[in-house]
Scaffold this motif. Structure first.
Motif, PDB file in Angstrom:
ATOM      1  N   ASP A   1     -21.728  14.258   0.424  1.00 43.56           N
ATOM      2  CA  ASP A   1     -21.624  13.345   1.557  1.00 43.56           C
ATOM      3  C   ASP A   1     -21.545  11.905   1.057  1.00 43.56           C
ATOM      4  N   ARG A   2     -20.607  11.148   1.585  1.00 45.95           N
ATOM      5  CA  ARG A   2     -20.423   9.717   1.292  1.00 45.95           C
ATOM      6  C   ARG A   2     -20.079   9.451  -0.180  1.00 45.95           C
ATOM      7  N   GLU A   3     -19.401  10.418  -0.810  1.00 48.51           N
ATOM      8  CA  GLU A   3     -18.854  10.234  -2.152  1.00 48.51           C
ATOM      9  C   GLU A   3     -17.353  10.483  -2.032  1.00 48.51           C
ATOM     10  N   TYR A   4     -16.563   9.603  -2.651  1.00 51.23           N
ATOM     11  CA  TYR A   4     -15.110   9.654  -2.496  1.00 51.23           C
ATOM     12  C   TYR A   4     -14.419   9.646  -3.852  1.00 51.23           C
ATOM     13  N   GLY A   5     -13.415  10.508  -3.981  1.00 52.74           N
ATOM     14  CA  GLY A   5     -12.685  10.632  -5.234  1.00 52.74           C
ATOM     15  C   GLY A   5     -11.297  10.043  -5.190  1.00 52.74           C
ATOM     16  N   GLY A   6     -10.918   9.471  -4.063  1.00 57.04           N
ATOM     17  CA  GLY A   6      -9.587   8.885  -3.957  1.00 57.04           C
ATOM     18  C   GLY A   6      -9.252   8.519  -2.529  1.00 57.04           C
ATOM     19  N   LEU A   7      -7.968   8.332  -2.317  1.00 56.45           N
ATOM     20  CA  LEU A   7      -7.461   7.999  -0.987  1.00 56.45           C
ATOM     21  C   LEU A   7      -6.523   9.096  -0.519  1.00 56.45           C
ATOM     22  N   ARG A   8      -6.569   9.378   0.757  1.00 60.57           N
ATOM     23  CA  ARG A   8      -5.639  10.313   1.378  1.00 60.57           C
ATOM     24  C   ARG A   8      -4.692   9.474   2.240  1.00 60.57           C
ATOM     25  N   ARG A   9      -3.402   9.674   2.030  1.00 61.69           N
ATOM     26  CA  ARG A   9      -2.419   8.928   2.823  1.00 61.69           C
ATOM     27  C   ARG A   9      -1.568   9.919   3.591  1.00 61.69           C
ATOM     28  N   ALA A  10      -1.241   9.542   4.808  1.00 61.24           N
ATOM     29  CA  ALA A  10      -0.451  10.420   5.668  1.00 61.24           C
ATOM     30  C   ALA A  10       0.577   9.595   6.410  1.00 61.24           C
ATOM     31  N   VAL A  11       1.739  10.187   6.612  1.00 57.66           N
ATOM     32  CA  VAL A  11       2.777   9.572   7.441  1.00 57.66           C
ATOM     33  C   VAL A  11       2.716  10.260   8.798  1.00 57.66           C
TER      34      VAL A  11
ATOM     35  N   THR B 183       1.129  14.550   4.000  1.00 60.43           N
ATOM     36  CA  THR B 183      -0.176  14.070   3.530  1.00 60.43           C
ATOM     37  C   THR B 183      -0.250  14.275   2.025  1.00 60.43           C
ATOM     38  N   THR B 184      -0.720  13.259   1.318  1.00 51.20           N
ATOM     39  CA  THR B 184      -0.928  13.354  -0.124  1.00 51.20           C
ATOM     40  C   THR B 184      -2.249  12.676  -0.470  1.00 51.20           C
ATOM     41  N   VAL B 185      -2.751  12.991  -1.665  1.00 54.48           N
ATOM     42  CA  VAL B 185      -4.005  12.399  -2.130  1.00 54.48           C
ATOM     43  C   VAL B 185      -3.737  11.624  -3.413  1.00 54.48           C
ATOM     44  N   LEU B 186      -4.292  10.438  -3.479  1.00 53.30           N
ATOM     45  CA  LEU B 186      -4.256   9.605  -4.683  1.00 53.30           C
ATOM     46  C   LEU B 186      -5.673   9.574  -5.229  1.00 53.30           C
ATOM     47  N   THR B 187      -5.898  10.197  -6.379  1.00 50.40           N
ATOM     48  CA  THR B 187      -7.254  10.182  -6.922  1.00 50.40           C
ATOM     49  C   THR B 187      -7.495   8.872  -7.670  1.00 50.40           C
ATOM     50  N   PHE B 188      -8.720   8.420  -7.614  1.00 51.25           N
ATOM     51  CA  PHE B 188      -9.090   7.209  -8.353  1.00 51.25           C
ATOM     52  C   PHE B 188      -8.911   7.437  -9.852  1.00 51.25           C
ATOM     53  N   ALA B 189      -9.246   8.633 -10.327  1.00 54.82           N
ATOM     54  CA  ALA B 189      -9.134   8.924 -11.763  1.00 54.82           C
ATOM     55  C   ALA B 189      -7.684   8.863 -12.226  1.00 54.82           C
ATOM     56  N   ASP B 190      -6.764   9.458 -11.469  1.00 54.05           N
ATOM     57  CA  ASP B 190      -5.346   9.460 -11.860  1.00 54.05           C
ATOM     58  C   ASP B 190      -4.739   8.065 -11.886  1.00 54.05           C
TER      59      ASP B 190
ATOM     60  N   ALA C 258     -11.511   2.927 -14.375  1.00 49.39           N
ATOM     61  CA  ALA C 258     -11.489   3.183 -15.822  1.00 49.39           C
ATOM     62  C   ALA C 258     -12.423   2.241 -16.576  1.00 49.39           C
ATOM     63  N   ARG C 259     -12.385   0.950 -16.258  1.00 47.75           N
ATOM     64  CA  ARG C 259     -13.260  -0.018 -16.949  1.00 47.75           C
ATOM     65  C   ARG C 259     -14.727   0.263 -16.661  1.00 47.75           C
ATOM     66  N   ARG C 260     -15.055   0.478 -15.415  1.00 48.24           N
ATOM     67  CA  ARG C 260     -16.449   0.748 -15.035  1.00 48.24           C
ATOM     68  C   ARG C 260     -16.952   2.005 -15.722  1.00 48.24           C
TER      69      ARG C 260
END
Length: 150
Positions: A43-53, A63-70, A75-77
């Motif tokens: 809960d309240r943890e996020y691994g990326g953004l989901r975008r939808a048209v 709908t696609t997902v953009l992960t923060f890791a990819d 990366a710096r943090r």
């Protein structure tokens, strides 16, 4: 709101409702984009953004997902914290505290912004003029047949 203000999505109009960003893809297009946070199993943890048209009559078109890791968002943090792929918290943000700094502090949003821009370009109708056709030399006109063969 703060995350999307820092992300600076490339759309002519946009509004944040809760934790979701909505925008018009182009001034004369019925298509909209929705960008929200992609949750994890916590809960309240996020691994990326989901975008939808979205289309007003046809609903969600893609709908696609953009992960923060990819997209190297943290990366710096993560390098500074000594964590890598497979470690708890790698490429994630956690919104577990009501006060304190925003969980995305130090994020490099360049990769996400670029991916959102490229994705939107697929859906935005182009108004660029068609490329000029190359001019071929004129062929001589055919002579009327005399019925004789040479």
């Amino acid at each position: 709101m703060g995350f999307f203000a820092e992300l600076q999505p490339p759309f002519p109009t946009g509004v944040v409702v809760g934790n979701t960003y909505y925008a018009t893809l182009a001034a004369d297009s019925p298509l909209r984009i929705r960008i929200d946070f992609q949750g994890t199993i916590r809960d309240r943890e996020y691994g990326g953004l989901r975008r939808a048209v979205l289309h007003p009559d046809q609903g969600t078109l893609d709908t696609t997902v953009l992960t923060f890791a990819d997209h190297q968002t943290f990366a710096r943090r993560d390098a500074a914290d000594g964590i890598g792929p497979g470690w708890d918290g790698y490429g994630r943000i956690r919104d577990w505290h009501e006060s304190g700094p925003p969980p995305w502090i130090g994020a490099d949003l360049t990769g996400l912004r670029r991916a959102i821009t490229h994705y939107a370009q697929i859906w935005i109708p182009t108004s660029a003029p068609a490329p000029a056709r190359s001019k071929l030399p004129s062929l001589p006109s055919a002579r009327p047949s005399t019925g004789r063969s040479h």
